[in-house]
Design a protein around this motif. Structure first.
Motif, PDB file in Angstrom:
ATOM      1  N   HIS A 297       0.832  -1.201   0.000  1.00 11.12           N
ATOM      2  CA  HIS A 297       0.000   0.000   0.000  1.00 11.12           C
ATOM      3  C   HIS A 297       0.875   1.262   0.000  1.00 11.12           C
ATOM      4  N   ASN A 300       2.867   1.802  -3.264  1.00 11.01           N
ATOM      5  CA  ASN A 300       2.079   2.300  -4.389  1.00 11.01           C
ATOM      6  C   ASN A 300       1.693   3.766  -4.212  1.00 11.01           C
ATOM      7  N   LEU A 323      -3.521   0.049  -6.065  1.00 10.50           N
ATOM      8  CA  LEU A 323      -4.186   0.398  -4.811  1.00 10.50           C
ATOM      9  C   LEU A 323      -5.573  -0.221  -4.716  1.00 10.50           C
ATOM     10  N   ASP A 355      -7.462   6.137   0.521  1.00  7.02           N
ATOM     11  CA  ASP A 355      -6.507   6.242  -0.572  1.00  7.02           C
ATOM     12  C   ASP A 355      -6.844   7.405  -1.501  1.00  7.02           C
TER      13      ASP A 355
END
Length: 422
Positions: A297, A300, A323, A355
């Motif tokens: 995570h 990225n 993601l 995100d």
């Protein structure tokens, strides 16, 4: 590297509007918190929720103040303006919270004292930027005076539950973290600066619990020792720090500043701390699974920021697609950890929202829209505490009780052992 003087009048004006008549501003170059609106005490929010808010705002103050000082040292005028506005919002929110917790008269005393210590921090960073040792010493003298005043203020508000010397020592440590990280940053010692950045956040966040425990009446503060509350507090601390550090490494990636590696080391240290928390709560096997997912995570998110710096839309999309895969996998992991008390779709939606906010921050930073970037960062930080609440409630009291016990100064134990062992 000097900060251009045209910034100073507009920065100073807002602070002067904040302070009550007759209050002197002892540094002319000052951040500009907005006019404060102080509310009376209210029963709308439970003391436990207000205590979490107190911790969150104090921790946020530490990172925003450090960011403001660093941007002044870099001579990044646009970032200074946006960081100043975010710090002003934090000060306004904290003053409002003090009013809710302890009444409007207490908040009215707090606002100028807190703002004046920000003024002195700003002046200290300016002295470092200008390589003016005399100005640095003068700012440090001002900080020493404000440390005493703030410590006395908190001790007085506690009605004898917090000793003046203890309160002053806590404020001194907070200020020293900020000035020492600024010293290291100005020297290009980014590893030391970032270690102190994290220490400052963690200390100031935990200071919120120490103060809440002393300032709230005993009947109200008792809830702060309950396992679910402690888990909410400690998860919130680590998750909010994750957001802050992702945003920090985004700044370094997009601008290509020499502190990129140190910023990456910071976010990796936070990942280790979160992994340690999962080990404490669910065991080594679950922690190993979490670390693999969470590490991907973070990678990225950093890849997305690096692609912005390179203006490579294909790499941006690749990181974005990766993601989406993380969100589904982590949702499935957490759904299992909660015994399906939170469903995988619900968790995936929460992670998607997280995100998306971090990507919006990176997009804004990539276009040098620092005001928007700070607004998104503020929203993201606050969102982490709602996520922590949902996770703590879903994990349940049995899991929460696995946290180590300790004193208020370490979050009643919480993740102190985990963080201390990194």
């Amino acid at each position: 590297m000097r900060v251009r003087g045209h910034l100073l009048p507009c920065l100073c004006a807002g602070l002067l509007a904040l302070l009550p008549a007759g209050t002197s501003v002892r540094q002319q170059a000052a951040p500009a918190p907005p006019h404060q609106h102080v509310t009376a005490a209210t029963a709308a929010a439970a003391p436990a929720d207000l205590a979490i808010r107190f911790e969150a705002l104090l921790g946020q103050h530490s990172v925003l103040a450090a960011d403001l000082m660093r941007s002044r040292i870099r001579g990044d005028d646009d970032f200074v303006q946006a960081a100043n506005a975010a710090l002003g919002k934090n000060t306004a929110d904290m003053t409002d919270l003090i009013g809710q917790l302890f009444g409007a008269p207490t908040a009215q005393q707090f606002a100028p004292k807190w703002s004046e210590h920000i003024v002195a921090l700003f002046a200290y960073a300016g002295a470092l930027a200008n390589q003016d040792e005399q100005a640095r010493k003068e700012a440090n003298e001002e900080l020493t005076e404000y440390e005493s005043e703030l410590g006395s203020f908190f001790a007085g508000a506690s009605h004898g539950r917090l000793a003046t010397k203890d309160a002053q020592a806590a404020v001194v440590q907070h200020v020293r973290h900020l000035t020492d990280q600024a010293d290291a940053y100005a020297k290009g010692d980014y590893a030391t600066a970032d270690d102190l950045y994290r220490m400052g956040y963690q200390h100031t966040y935990d200071l919120g619990l120490t103060l809440a425990n002393a300032l709230l009446p005993p009947k109200q503060s008792a809830v702060l020792r309950e396992p679910i509350w402690r888990l909410r507090s400690q998860l919130g601390k680590l998750l909010a720090e994750h957001a802050v550090l992702v945003e920090d490494v985004t700044r370094a990636a997009v601008t290509g500043t020499p502190d990129f590696k140190a910023s990456g080391d910071m976010i990796n240290a936070n990942t280790r701390d979160l992994t340690g928390a999962m080990d404490t709560l669910f065991g080594a096997q679950a922690a190993k699974q979490f670390q693999a997912l969470w590490g991907d995570h973070v990678e990225n998110l950093v890849a997305y920021s690096s692609a912005i710096a390179a203006r490579d839309q294909a790499r941006q999309q690749q990181a974005n697609d990766a993601l989406r895969g993380f969100e589904d996998k982590m949702a499935a992991f957490l759904a299992g950890a909660t015994g399906a008390r939170m469903s995988a779709p619900t968790l995936a939606a929460a992670l998607l929202g997280h995100d998306e906010m971090l990507l919006r921050h990176a997009d804004a930073y990539g276009t040098r829209d620092y005001t928007q970037a700070h607004n998104v960062a503020y929203e993201t930080y606050e969102n982490m505490f709602e996520m922590a609440r949902q996770l703590a409630d879903a994990f349940g009291a049995t899991v929460a009780a696995r946290l180590p016990q300790g004193g208020a100064q370490t979050g009643y134990g919480g993740m102190a052992a985990v963080v201390g062992s990194r």
